[in-house]
Enzyme design. Structure first.
Site, PDB file in Angstrom:
ATOM      1  CG  HIS A 102      -2.985   3.300   2.873  1.00 22.10           C
ATOM      2  ND1 HIS A 102      -3.608   3.039   1.665  1.00 22.10           N
ATOM      3  CD2 HIS A 102      -3.018   2.133   3.565  1.00 22.10           C
ATOM      4  CE1 HIS A 102      -3.986   1.778   1.637  1.00 22.10           C
ATOM      5  NE2 HIS A 102      -3.651   1.207   2.778  1.00 22.10           N
ATOM      6  CB  CYS A 116      -0.940   0.004   1.205  1.00 22.54           C
ATOM      7  SG  CYS A 116      -2.037  -1.418   1.208  1.00 22.54           S
ATOM      8  CG  ASN A 153      -6.836  -0.596   1.969  1.00 17.16           C
ATOM      9  OD1 ASN A 153      -6.182  -0.195   1.010  1.00 17.16           O
ATOM     10  ND2 ASN A 153      -6.285  -1.192   3.011  1.00 17.16           N
TER      11      ASN A 153
HETATM   12  C1  LIG Z   1      -9.453  -4.685  10.389  1.00 18.70           C
HETATM   13  C2  LIG Z   1     -10.108  -3.796  11.443  1.00 18.70           C
HETATM   14  C3  LIG Z   1     -11.164  -2.923  10.825  1.00 18.70           C
HETATM   15  C4  LIG Z   1     -10.800  -4.728  12.461  1.00 18.70           C
HETATM   16  O1  LIG Z   1     -11.378  -3.944  13.497  1.00 18.70           O
HETATM   17  P1  LIG Z   1     -11.141  -4.340  15.012  1.00 18.70           P
HETATM   18  O2  LIG Z   1     -11.800  -3.344  15.822  1.00 18.70           O
HETATM   19  O3  LIG Z   1      -9.661  -4.524  15.194  1.00 18.70           O
HETATM   20  O4  LIG Z   1     -11.922  -5.703  15.087  1.00 18.70           O
HETATM   21  P2  LIG Z   1     -11.399  -7.160  15.518  1.00 18.70           P
HETATM   22  O5  LIG Z   1     -10.613  -7.772  14.402  1.00 18.70           O
HETATM   23  O6  LIG Z   1     -10.756  -7.069  16.864  1.00 18.70           O
HETATM   24  O7  LIG Z   1     -12.773  -7.933  15.649  1.00 18.70           O
HETATM   25  C5  LIG Z   1     -13.712  -7.621  16.680  1.00 18.70           C
HETATM   26  C6  LIG Z   1     -14.893  -8.558  16.578  1.00 18.70           C
HETATM   27  O8  LIG Z   1     -15.642  -8.250  15.391  1.00 18.70           O
HETATM   28  C7  LIG Z   1     -15.789  -9.442  14.610  1.00 18.70           C
HETATM   29  N1  LIG Z   1     -15.758  -9.086  13.197  1.00 18.70           N
HETATM   30  C8  LIG Z   1     -14.709  -9.075  12.340  1.00 18.70           C
HETATM   31  N2  LIG Z   1     -15.095  -8.667  11.128  1.00 18.70           N
HETATM   32  C9  LIG Z   1     -16.416  -8.406  11.216  1.00 18.70           C
HETATM   33  C10 LIG Z   1     -17.378  -7.960  10.301  1.00 18.70           C
HETATM   34  N3  LIG Z   1     -17.064  -7.671   9.024  1.00 18.70           N
HETATM   35  N4  LIG Z   1     -18.629  -7.783  10.725  1.00 18.70           N
HETATM   36  C11 LIG Z   1     -18.996  -8.042  11.987  1.00 18.70           C
HETATM   37  N5  LIG Z   1     -18.113  -8.487  12.900  1.00 18.70           N
HETATM   38  C12 LIG Z   1     -16.850  -8.663  12.534  1.00 18.70           C
HETATM   39  C13 LIG Z   1     -14.615 -10.323  15.012  1.00 18.70           C
HETATM   40  O9  LIG Z   1     -14.903 -11.682  14.755  1.00 18.70           O
HETATM   41  C14 LIG Z   1     -14.515 -10.020  16.478  1.00 18.70           C
HETATM   42  O10 LIG Z   1     -15.501 -10.759  17.160  1.00 18.70           O
HETATM   43  P3  LIG Z   1     -15.225 -11.370  18.640  1.00 18.70           P
HETATM   44  O11 LIG Z   1     -14.954 -10.185  19.513  1.00 18.70           O
HETATM   45  O12 LIG Z   1     -16.495 -12.066  18.941  1.00 18.70           O
HETATM   46  O13 LIG Z   1     -14.032 -12.245  18.468  1.00 18.70           O
HETATM   47  C15 LIG Z   1      -9.049  -2.916  12.158  1.00 18.70           C
HETATM   48  O14 LIG Z   1      -8.272  -3.720  13.013  1.00 18.70           O
HETATM   49  C16 LIG Z   1      -8.171  -2.179  11.208  1.00 18.70           C
HETATM   50  O15 LIG Z   1      -8.597  -1.428  10.360  1.00 18.70           O
HETATM   51  N6  LIG Z   1      -6.842  -2.322  11.370  1.00 18.70           N
HETATM   52  C17 LIG Z   1      -5.878  -1.638  10.545  1.00 18.70           C
HETATM   53  C18 LIG Z   1      -5.779  -2.309   9.209  1.00 18.70           C
HETATM   54  C19 LIG Z   1      -4.885  -1.551   8.271  1.00 18.70           C
HETATM   55  O16 LIG Z   1      -4.706  -0.373   8.339  1.00 18.70           O
HETATM   56  N7  LIG Z   1      -4.296  -2.279   7.358  1.00 18.70           N
HETATM   57  C20 LIG Z   1      -3.440  -1.729   6.374  1.00 18.70           C
HETATM   58  C21 LIG Z   1      -3.478  -2.647   5.233  1.00 18.70           C
HETATM   59  S1  LIG Z   1      -2.552  -1.975   3.926  1.00 18.70           S
END
Ligand SMILES: CC(C)(COP(=O)(O)OP(=O)(O)OC[C@H]1O[C@@H](n2cnc3c(N)ncnc32)[C@H](O)[C@@H]1OP(=O)(O)O)[C@@H](O)C(=O)NCCC(=O)NCCS
EC number: 2.3.1.180
Length: 315
Positions: A240, A113, A271
Site C-alpha cells: 500500500h 485501503c 495515497n
Molecule cells: C501523516 C504523517 C505523514 C504525519 O507525519 P508525522 O511525522 O507523524 O507528523 P506529525 O503528525 O507528528 O506532525 C508533526 C508536526 O508537523 C506539522 N504538520 C502536519 N502536517 C503538516 C504539513 N502538511 N506541513 C507542514 N507541517 C505539518 C504538525 O502540525 C506538527 O507540528 P507541531 O510539532 O508543531 O505540533 C505520518 O504520521 C504518516 O504517514 N503516518 C502513517 C499514515 C498511514 O499510513 N495511513 C494509512 C492510511 S490508509
C-alpha cells in the site's frame, strides 16, 4: 482446479497533477516537509464530474483489452472502493454497463485501503470454487472528494486513480498465493471516513505509522511463507502506497536483495487507498520493470485497522 492467476492489468490516473508547490498555495505547508515525512511529490486529482466508476471503467477496459477475452467471458466484477458516492447500482455494475459485460455478478467491496488485496483473494476463492472462470478485480478511488482542503495534516496525503486486474481460473500452477488477512477493531479509530453523507478522511498518523512499521514485516514474511517462499525469493514488492518511509522500513526489515523491485508509486500518485496496489503493480508490469512470471508480494493495510496480502505471479 488449482487456482487462478492474473493474466493482464490496466490503470488510469486523472490528468490533473497537484504538486506540493500547488498545496503551498492552499495550506501552510512546504515541499520539503511533505517529501521528508511522506515521500510524496505529486498526486493526481479527478475532475469535478469524474466519478469512481469512470476511473474504474477506464482501468478495467485496458486490462480487458490486453487479456484477449471477450466481455461476455467475465463472470465476476468487484470494485474495491471506499469513496464511491453511488450505493446502487454498484460501481462494479456501472463498469459492467460501460464495458458491455452482460452476465457477471457485480459487487463493491469496502475494506478501506486493504480493499484490493481483499477483493483479489475473494475473487480467487470464487474462481477456485468454480463459480466463475474469469473475473475483473478493480481498485478505484476519488479520495479528493473526501478531503478537508483546509487541513494540512490530511489534504497533502491522498490522490485519485484506479487499477484493474483480469483474473482467470487455471488448470496449471496457481498464480495467487494464500492470503494473510485480518483486522484489529481495537484500533478502529486510527483511520476514519465516518459520519455524514460526505465524510472527511481523518487518521491518527503517528499511531498508524508505528503500527505499520512494527507489524507489517511479520505479516509480509507470513504471506511469503504461505506461498512457500522467503522474502529473498521475491521479484518485487508492491505494498500500500501510503508513505515512502513505511515502504523503506518494510524493505529494510525484510532484508531484501538489491535486485528486488520495490513499488514507490506514492512519490507520484500519493495515497490512492484501495487503488494504490493495482495502480503501482500495473505501472511496474507495463514498464517491464517486473518481469513476467516473477513472484510479487502484494500487501495493504488501512481503516479497520485491516490488512490483506498475498504473493502473486506477475502476468
Ligand atoms: C501523516 C504523517 C505523514 C504525519 O507525519 P508525522 O511525522 O507523524 O507528523 P506529525 O503528525 O507528528 O506532525 C508533526 C508536526 O508537523 C506539522 N504538520 C502536519 N502536517 C503538516 C504539513 N502538511 N506541513 C507542514 N507541517 C505539518 C504538525 O502540525 C506538527 O507540528 P507541531 O510539532 O508543531 O505540533 C505520518 O504520521 C504518516 O504517514 N503516518 C502513517 C499514515 C498511514 O499510513 N495511513 C494509512 C492510511 S490508509
Amino acid at each position: 482446479m488449482p487456482g487462478s492467476r492474473i493474466t493482464s492489468l490496466g490503470h488510469y490516473q486523472p490528468a490533473r497533477v497537484l504538486t506540493n508547490h500547488d498545496l503551498e498555495q492552499l495550506v501552510e505547508t512546504n515541499d520539503e516537509w511533505i517529501k521528508q515525512r511522506t515521500g510524496i511529490a505529486n498526486r493526481r486529482i479527478a475532475a469535478e464530474e469524474e466519478t469512481v466508476a469512470d476511473m474504474a471503467a477506464e482501468a478495467a477496459a485496458k486490462a480487458l483489452a490486453s487479456s484477449g477475452l471477450e466481455p461476455s467471458d467475465i463472470g465476476l466484477i468487484t470494485v474495491a472502493t471506499c469513496s464511491n458516492r453511488d450505493r446502487c447500482p454498484s460501481t462494479a455494475a456501472q463498469v459492467a454497463a460501460r464495458l458491455g459485460i452482460p452476465n457477471a455478478v457485480c459487487f463493491d467491496l469496502n475494506n478501506g485501503c486493504a480493499g484490493f488485496c481483499t477483493a483479489l483473494s475473494t475473487a480467487d476463492h470464487t474462481l477456485r470454487a468454480g463459480a466463475a472462470k474469469h473475473a475483473l478485480v478493480i481498485g478505484a478511488e476519488k479520495m479528493s472528494d473526501l478531503l478537508d482542503w483546509t487541513d494540512r495534516s490530511t489534504c497533502i496525503l491522498l490522490g485519485d486513480g484506479a487499477g484493474a486486474a483480469v483474473l482467470s481460473a487455471t488448470d496449471d500452477e496457481a498464480g495467487i498465493g494464500p492470503v494473510v488477512w485480518g483486522s484489529d477493531p481495537s484500533r478502529g479509530d486510527a483511520v476514519r471516513l465516518m459520519g455524514d453523507w460526505q465524510p472527511r478522511f481523518a487518521q491518527e498518523g503517528q499511531s498508524v505509522f508505528r503500527w505499520a512499521t512494527s507489524e507489517l514485516p511479520a505479516m509480509a514474511r507470513e504471506a511469503c511463507a504461505r506461498a512457500g517462499l522467503t522474502p529473498a525469493d521475491l521479484g518485487g514488492v508492491v505494498t500500500h502506497q501510503a508513505n515512502l518511509r513505511i515502504i523503506e522500513s518494510l524493505t529494510r526489515h525484510l532484508g531484501l536483495p538489491d535486485d528486488v523491485v520495490i513499488a514507490r508509486d506514492v512519490v507520484d500518485a500519493g495515497n490512492t487507498s484501495a487503488a494504490s496496489v493495482p495502480l503501482a503493480l500495473s505501472k511496474l508490469v507495463e514498464s517491464r520493470e517486473l518481469p513476467s512470471g516473477s513472484p510479487v508480494l502484494l500487501f495493504a493495510f488501512g481503516g479497520g485497522l485491516s490488512w490483506a496480502g498475498q504473493v502473486i505471479t506477475a502476468p
